[in-house]
Each structure stands twice: as C-alpha cells, then as structure tokens.
Design a protein around this motif. Structure first.
Motif, mmCIF file in Angstrom:
data_model
loop_
_atom_site.group_PDB
_atom_site.id
_atom_site.type_symbol
_atom_site.label_atom_id
_atom_site.label_comp_id
_atom_site.label_asym_id
_atom_site.label_seq_id
_atom_site.Cartn_x
_atom_site.Cartn_y
_atom_site.Cartn_z
ATOM 1 N N ASP A 1 38.890 -35.589 -19.581
ATOM 2 C CA ASP A 1 37.875 -35.697 -20.254
ATOM 3 C C ASP A 1 37.062 -34.245 -19.943
ATOM 4 O O ASP A 1 37.729 -33.458 -20.021
ATOM 5 C CB ASP A 1 37.638 -36.498 -18.414
ATOM 6 C CG ASP A 1 37.104 -36.218 -17.192
ATOM 7 O OD1 ASP A 1 37.418 -35.115 -17.377
ATOM 8 O OD2 ASP A 1 36.752 -37.337 -16.420
ATOM 9 N N GLU A 2 35.895 -34.743 -20.009
ATOM 10 C CA GLU A 2 34.621 -32.680 -19.742
ATOM 11 C C GLU A 2 35.416 -32.072 -18.963
ATOM 12 O O GLU A 2 34.661 -30.578 -18.896
ATOM 13 C CB GLU A 2 33.425 -33.951 -20.165
ATOM 14 C CG GLU A 2 32.936 -34.057 -19.497
ATOM 15 C CD GLU A 2 32.417 -35.922 -19.021
ATOM 16 O OE1 GLU A 2 32.024 -36.517 -18.724
ATOM 17 O OE2 GLU A 2 33.894 -36.465 -19.739
ATOM 18 N N ASN A 3 35.689 -33.079 -17.651
ATOM 19 C CA ASN A 3 35.894 -32.208 -16.535
ATOM 20 C C ASN A 3 37.323 -31.545 -16.060
ATOM 21 O O ASN A 3 37.569 -30.633 -15.740
ATOM 22 C CB ASN A 3 35.608 -33.153 -15.106
ATOM 23 C CG ASN A 3 34.746 -33.516 -15.248
ATOM 24 O OD1 ASN A 3 33.489 -33.204 -14.761
ATOM 25 N ND2 ASN A 3 34.844 -35.643 -15.025
ATOM 26 N N ALA A 4 37.893 -31.399 -17.287
ATOM 27 C CA ALA A 4 39.405 -31.107 -18.077
ATOM 28 C C ALA A 4 38.781 -29.471 -18.572
ATOM 29 O O ALA A 4 40.044 -28.640 -18.551
ATOM 30 C CB ALA A 4 40.248 -31.636 -18.350
ATOM 31 N N LEU A 5 37.884 -30.170 -19.046
ATOM 32 C CA LEU A 5 38.100 -28.562 -20.134
ATOM 33 C C LEU A 5 37.040 -27.592 -18.511
ATOM 34 O O LEU A 5 35.794 -27.451 -18.493
ATOM 35 C CB LEU A 5 37.013 -28.664 -21.038
ATOM 36 C CG LEU A 5 36.573 -27.850 -22.354
ATOM 37 C CD1 LEU A 5 36.960 -27.228 -23.078
ATOM 38 C CD2 LEU A 5 35.141 -28.201 -22.691
ATOM 39 N N LEU A 6 37.642 -26.580 -18.797
ATOM 40 C CA LEU A 6 37.367 -25.429 -17.723
ATOM 41 C C LEU A 6 36.262 -24.559 -18.221
ATOM 42 O O LEU A 6 35.470 -24.157 -17.772
ATOM 43 C CB LEU A 6 38.280 -24.625 -16.915
ATOM 44 C CG LEU A 6 39.150 -26.170 -16.184
ATOM 45 C CD1 LEU A 6 40.493 -24.727 -15.550
ATOM 46 C CD2 LEU A 6 38.430 -25.966 -14.836
ATOM 47 N N SER A 7 36.912 -24.001 -19.500
ATOM 48 C CA SER A 7 35.639 -23.261 -20.020
ATOM 49 C C SER A 7 35.624 -22.927 -21.866
ATOM 50 O O SER A 7 37.107 -23.211 -22.103
ATOM 51 C CB SER A 7 35.991 -21.877 -19.726
ATOM 52 O OG SER A 7 37.418 -21.137 -19.843
ATOM 53 N N VAL A 8 34.874 -22.263 -22.396
ATOM 54 C CA VAL A 8 35.074 -22.512 -23.813
ATOM 55 C C VAL A 8 34.316 -20.327 -23.494
ATOM 56 O O VAL A 8 33.168 -20.461 -23.507
ATOM 57 C CB VAL A 8 33.725 -23.139 -24.191
ATOM 58 C CG1 VAL A 8 34.243 -22.421 -26.144
ATOM 59 C CG2 VAL A 8 34.204 -24.618 -24.223
ATOM 60 N N SER A 9 35.940 -19.759 -23.953
ATOM 61 C CA SER A 9 35.174 -18.662 -24.283
ATOM 62 C C SER A 9 35.045 -17.992 -25.391
ATOM 63 O O SER A 9 35.582 -18.498 -26.624
ATOM 64 C CB SER A 9 36.569 -17.647 -23.508
ATOM 65 O OG SER A 9 36.107 -18.021 -22.127
ATOM 66 N N ASP A 10 34.474 -16.743 -25.776
ATOM 67 C CA ASP A 10 35.058 -16.230 -27.317
ATOM 68 C C ASP A 10 35.535 -14.954 -27.521
ATOM 69 O O ASP A 10 36.095 -14.093 -26.545
ATOM 70 C CB ASP A 10 33.570 -15.690 -27.643
ATOM 71 C CG ASP A 10 31.992 -14.740 -27.231
ATOM 72 O OD1 ASP A 10 32.328 -13.440 -27.175
ATOM 73 O OD2 ASP A 10 32.185 -15.236 -26.514
ATOM 74 N N LEU A 11 36.105 -14.459 -28.207
ATOM 75 C CA LEU A 11 36.968 -12.832 -28.744
ATOM 76 C C LEU A 11 35.368 -12.283 -29.374
ATOM 77 O O LEU A 11 36.606 -11.296 -30.079
ATOM 78 C CB LEU A 11 37.747 -13.209 -29.510
ATOM 79 C CG LEU A 11 39.209 -14.050 -28.449
ATOM 80 C CD1 LEU A 11 40.528 -14.522 -29.636
ATOM 81 C CD2 LEU A 11 40.024 -13.508 -27.413
ATOM 82 N N GLY A 12 34.336 -12.691 -29.439
ATOM 83 C CA GLY A 12 33.820 -11.783 -30.665
ATOM 84 C C GLY A 12 32.455 -12.642 -31.055
ATOM 85 O O GLY A 12 32.086 -13.958 -30.896
ATOM 86 N N PRO A 13 31.696 -12.044 -32.095
ATOM 87 C CA PRO A 13 30.134 -12.395 -32.750
ATOM 88 C C PRO A 13 30.701 -13.738 -33.122
ATOM 89 O O PRO A 13 31.493 -13.919 -34.036
ATOM 90 C CB PRO A 13 30.169 -11.120 -33.761
ATOM 91 C CG PRO A 13 30.673 -9.491 -32.744
ATOM 92 C CD PRO A 13 32.250 -10.020 -31.873
ATOM 93 N N LYS A 14 29.653 -14.702 -33.387
ATOM 94 C CA LYS A 14 29.888 -15.526 -33.649
ATOM 95 C C LYS A 14 30.290 -15.723 -35.246
ATOM 96 O O LYS A 14 28.909 -15.165 -35.918
ATOM 97 C CB LYS A 14 29.018 -16.869 -33.698
ATOM 98 C CG LYS A 14 28.562 -17.848 -35.061
ATOM 99 C CD LYS A 14 27.041 -18.648 -33.972
ATOM 100 C CE LYS A 14 26.943 -19.689 -35.190
ATOM 101 N NZ LYS A 14 25.076 -20.283 -35.096
ATOM 102 N N GLY A 15 30.909 -16.250 -35.806
ATOM 103 C CA GLY A 15 31.130 -15.992 -37.622
ATOM 104 C C GLY A 15 31.893 -14.892 -38.141
ATOM 105 O O GLY A 15 31.558 -15.005 -39.284
#
Length: 543
Positions: free
Chosen positions: A501-515
C-alpha cells in the motif's frame, strides 16, 4: 613436559609439523575456492550487478530519496557527450559506460541514426574522462529511441579488463588503461526476406567465470542453426573465441536472466516470441546450461510474449502475458507448468482519490471482463517469494484503451497468489522546495542532448514512460526496490512491507527538471552510492 619439548624439537617432528602446515594452507585455500561468492556492493561489474540478479546486499547506507532539481543527496553530476541508455559499470574509482556518436547539429531525420558509439572510462573522484574509444558496428540505431539503441548493453568488467558492447555488432576488450586486447564483430539481423525487424536489442551480457555470454545473430546457412535467429554465444573472455553456441534461439526482445539450478548448474533462461514477427520458435522458454550451451528443458505456450526479463529462481520460472491476464508459474527443474496466477480476479487495488487526497482500498476486486492488465516490459523482478512489475497505463491506440489499473505497480505473492496494485504519482512540481504530486496526468518529456539539440528519431520517445516503451530494469538494494521511468522519475519501494500500500512506497525522486529529463537507464550501486544517467548527465547519489 621436558620429554614433550624434546620430541617437538626433533627433526622428524619438525618435518611432520611443516608437512601439516603446508596441508593446512592448501586445505584453507581450497575451501576458499569452494565458498560461493558473496554479493559485494563495492563494485557493480555488469548491468545485472555482482551476481547477475539485479540485487545486492550491503551494510552501507542506502540513498533511496534524492533530487537533482534541489540537490538533495546528490554528490555530483557530470555532463555527458551524447545521449545513451546502457547501464553503468563500476569498479573502484573507474566508471564505464557508452554514449552514441555525438551530434553537434540537428540532421535530417534519416540521419538521426548511427552504428557508432563511444566507450568511456571516467574517474569517479574527479569526474574526468580518462579515455574514450570509438566502436563501430554495422546496423544503425536511432537516437533517443524509446526502446533501445546501440548503447543498450552495459559494459562488463572483472577488475582487470573491461568489455564494451555495441548492439550494432561489435565487442571490444580493453585493459584499464584503454589498450585494445581483442575485438569481435557480428551482423545483427534487421531483415529476413521482406520482414523488417526494428532495432530492439534487450540482451544484457553476463560474465560467468572465464565465459562472456553475448547474444548474436546466426547469419550462416550451414544447417547447424537457423539462419537469422539469435542465440547465446559463450565466448572466452581472454581471447574472444567461441566456446559454444546455445542449442535454442532467443528472441532479441527477451532479457535472459542468470541463476543457478537446484542442482548447482549455472544457467540462463531465454525466451522466444514477440512483436514484429520475430522468427525464433516455438514460443516459450529454454533453460540453457552455461557449461556447454545445451538445453536443460523447454517450455512451450500459446499465451504471452518473451518481451520481459526471463525471471526465475531454482524453484520457479515466471512467464508473462500481455493480454491474457495471467502469469505462468513453471517448474524451474523440469520446465513443466505448475499453475497460472490471475491478475484480475480477487485482487487488492490501492487507488488515489484526488478529491479527498487519500488512498482507497478495494479488497477481492474483479476487473471487468473487457479490461486487461498489461505488465510493463522488463519491469518484472522476483524478490524473495514475491514478484513485482509496473503496469502500462490505459491509452488510445496500441490496443491498450482497456488496460488497468492506471499509473500503478504490482506485487504478486508467489506462494499465496495474492495480487496487489498500488497507484503512484506520475510527477511532482516543486513549490518552495515542497513536492506537490501530480496524479493521473498524461505527461510528456523532451528529447534533447546536452547541447539542447532535439535529435530524436522517433516522437514516441517523448512519452512519460508509462506506455509502450522500454524503461530500464529495476534493481534491489537490501529491501529497497528502485524503478525508473523514461521521464526521469525514480520510485523506491520497501520489499519487506506487509501490505503493498502507500506505506510500501518509500520515496519518489527525480533525475532532473520536470518535462526536460529523459532516461532509459537501469541504475547501478557501489560502495554506498547510487549511479544513474539521463540523456544529458551522469549522476552520483549518496548521503
């Protein structure tokens, strides 16, 4: 006591003692050779990691949340000469990767293809290119192709030598100073008669002992193999000479996976059957003995395609389907079908309600009879007794309007056959350095190199990575599972979570600017650092 001391000091006893010492040293040496290699995190010698499984254990801290946009947990970034999508190989302070031949202007569309790549050796401390070498193949691949290109296979190293692969038809072996030791060329199949095959080369080379395992097209009509089919080639890593060719063919869309059978035999699982009329048949799996290339067993089916990682354990192999809504569990010792796991019946679905800004949970859910689950290609991986994969989203065209669920990942318990889906955000905006997640939005990303030139051959490459493209393979570090999408979003899940569930999602990261960020890379991990790449940069992540 005195008699004992006298005995020990005698010449005969001395000889016995020395003989015993020599035998003891020999015994300890042989025991060390018999002990299985421990998964080491100091180096990442090939795309699939130290043991060929895309998984590693470590005592080092794991940098699972980061942002190139804000600099969070970013140790350094380095501009790359051109776009590329192959894995990053690390040994000590040496980083090996490949890029496409650099373009300095936007050519006509037909010229946005090349058979030439650059092999790079980079110093991890200074971020300087120690040396670069041009490797020329024969079959051209597109720039910014959302499926694969000439740089797709990652380099392989044993700490003394490094083998670079051009999927356009060339292997070159170098020492760590960049001196060429040997090379091997082949002609990748692109036509058989009037049938054209797109440039989709998903094989990842594996180093096993003194064998270098590659996938090559067999272009001889000598009757020993099928003309134009692809096979595994077992090459001598020192000389490049062919030791064996697999009995059975492998579709170039399949990513074969290394493991060891229950009897201790090193083997690779290979698959046949895919889009674009690939010739290798019959559709299904073969388990190949890496000692000689012979086939241990075969599994045939009329469902699904081999456009996935050929995932298996010593007990089970998993065959994936695109529209049939099932996963086949195959006995890894015999090749016989055990059962089929439904992906649509009695499942648990965690979806995000954008109105309430909360997750809702559906238990024992049944998707409609007109819907189907489409596991995203090359997203499948087994961790312990559970299999994870990404889901392609519903979209017009490509026969996917009824795909379910949207923007979700899945976890399948192979023992209980419980299936869980978890919806995740597609992207996020940064407002005062705070993440504002975006949900259920069809986004695009640009295809520009470091010189801000849009040299993409195919406009489909501007998607967000959630439909009809080849994202990089996932990797697992301890209990942390990393997925990367084409738009440069990295999702990290806790594989030890009781519920997906949502607790299993530890993080959402980025490799650079959106788009403005594009990648098809699988990350690498070594010595407490996570390495990633985009069309523009090489990125080092760490605490």
């Amino acid at each position: 006591m005195n008699n004992l001391m006298t005995l020990l000091a005698s010449p005969l006893t001395y000889i016995v003692r020395m003989t015993f010492a020599v035998l003891l040293v020999s015994l300890l040496t042989n025991c060390q050779q018999l002990v299985p290699t421990v998964e080491r995190s100091e180096n990442w010698p090939q795309s699939a990691g130290p043991n060929g499984s895309w998984k590693v254990t470590t005592d080092q801290p794991i940098p699972h949340e980061f942002s190139v946009r804000t600099g969070q947990n970013i140790i350094w970034t380095m501009d790359l000469l051109e776009v590329g999508q192959g894995g990053i190989t690390i040994w000590g302070d040496h980083i090996f990767l490949t890029v496409m031949k650099p373009l300095y202007e936007v050519p006509e569309k037909k010229e946005r293809q090349t058979h030439t790549i650059l092999a790079l050796c980079i110093d991890a401390k200074s971020q300087e290119i120690l040396w670069q070498r041009e490797i020329v193949g024969t079959t051209k691949s597109p720039y910014f192709y959302g499926f694969s290109d000439s740089t797709t296979p990652a380099p392989v190293t044993d700490g003394e030598k490094v083998w670079f692969f051009n999927a356009s038809g060339k292997i070159v072996c170098y020492d760590f100073a960049g001196n060429p030791l040997w090379e091997r060329a082949w002609k990748p199949v692109d036509h058989i008669g009037k049938t054209h095959y797109p440039f989709n080369k998903q094989f990842e080379p594996i180093l096993h002992g003194d064998l270098l395992i590659n996938m090559e097209s067999y272009m001889s009509e000598d009757g020993t193999r099928e003309y134009g089919w692809n096979y595994l080639y077992g090459l001598d890593k020192i000389t490049g000479e062919v030791r064996w060719i697999s009995e059975d063919g492998v579709t170039h869309y399949c990513t074969p996976v290394f493991n060891t059978t229950a009897d201790g035999v090193p083997a690779m699982l290979i698959g046949r059957g895919a889009h674009h009329k690939v010739p290798e048949a019959p559709m299904g799996y073969s388990l190949v003995d890496l000692r000689n290339g012979t086939t241990l067993w075969r599994y045939e089916t009329d469902e699904g395609m081999a456009m996935y990682n050929a995932t298996w354990t010593p007990k089970k192999a998993l065959w994936f389907t695109e529209r049939e809504n099932v996963i086949h569990q195959v006995d890894a010792q015999t090749g016989e079908l055990i059962d089929k796991i439904s992906l649509v019946d009695q499942v648990t679905v965690h979806t995000y309600d954008t109105t309430t800004q909360q997750y809702t949970r559906l238990e024992n859910h049944h998707f409609s009879d007109t819907s189907f689950v489409f596991p995203a290609w090359y997203s499948n991986i087994i961790v312990d007794d559970k299999c994870y994969f990404m889901c392609f989203k519903p979209t017009r065209g490509y026969r996917m309007a009824n795909a379910v669920p949207e923007y979700s990942f899945a976890r399948v318990d192979l023992k209980t056959q419980k299936v869980e889906y978890l919806e995740v955000p597609v992207q996020y905006d940064l407002v005062n350095d705070e993440k504002q997640y975006l949900w259920k939005q069809d986004l695009k990303t640009e295809t520009k190199n470091i010189r801000e030139l849009d040299v993409a051959f195919d406009k489909r490459s501007q998607r967000d990575g959630w439909v009809w493209n080849f994202n990089g393979n996932p990797i697992v570090i301890n209990n942390k599972l990393f997925y990367t999408t084409m738009s440069g979003m990295v999702y990290c899940f806790d594989t030890s979570a009781d519920a997906f569930d949502e607790n299993a999602l530890l993080s959402v990261s980025d490799l650079g600017p959106k788009g403005k960020t594009w990648t098809l890379n699988a990350p690498s991990y070594a010595d407490g650092k996570l390495y990633h790449r985009t069309s523009k940069q090489l990125i080092c992540v760490g605490k």
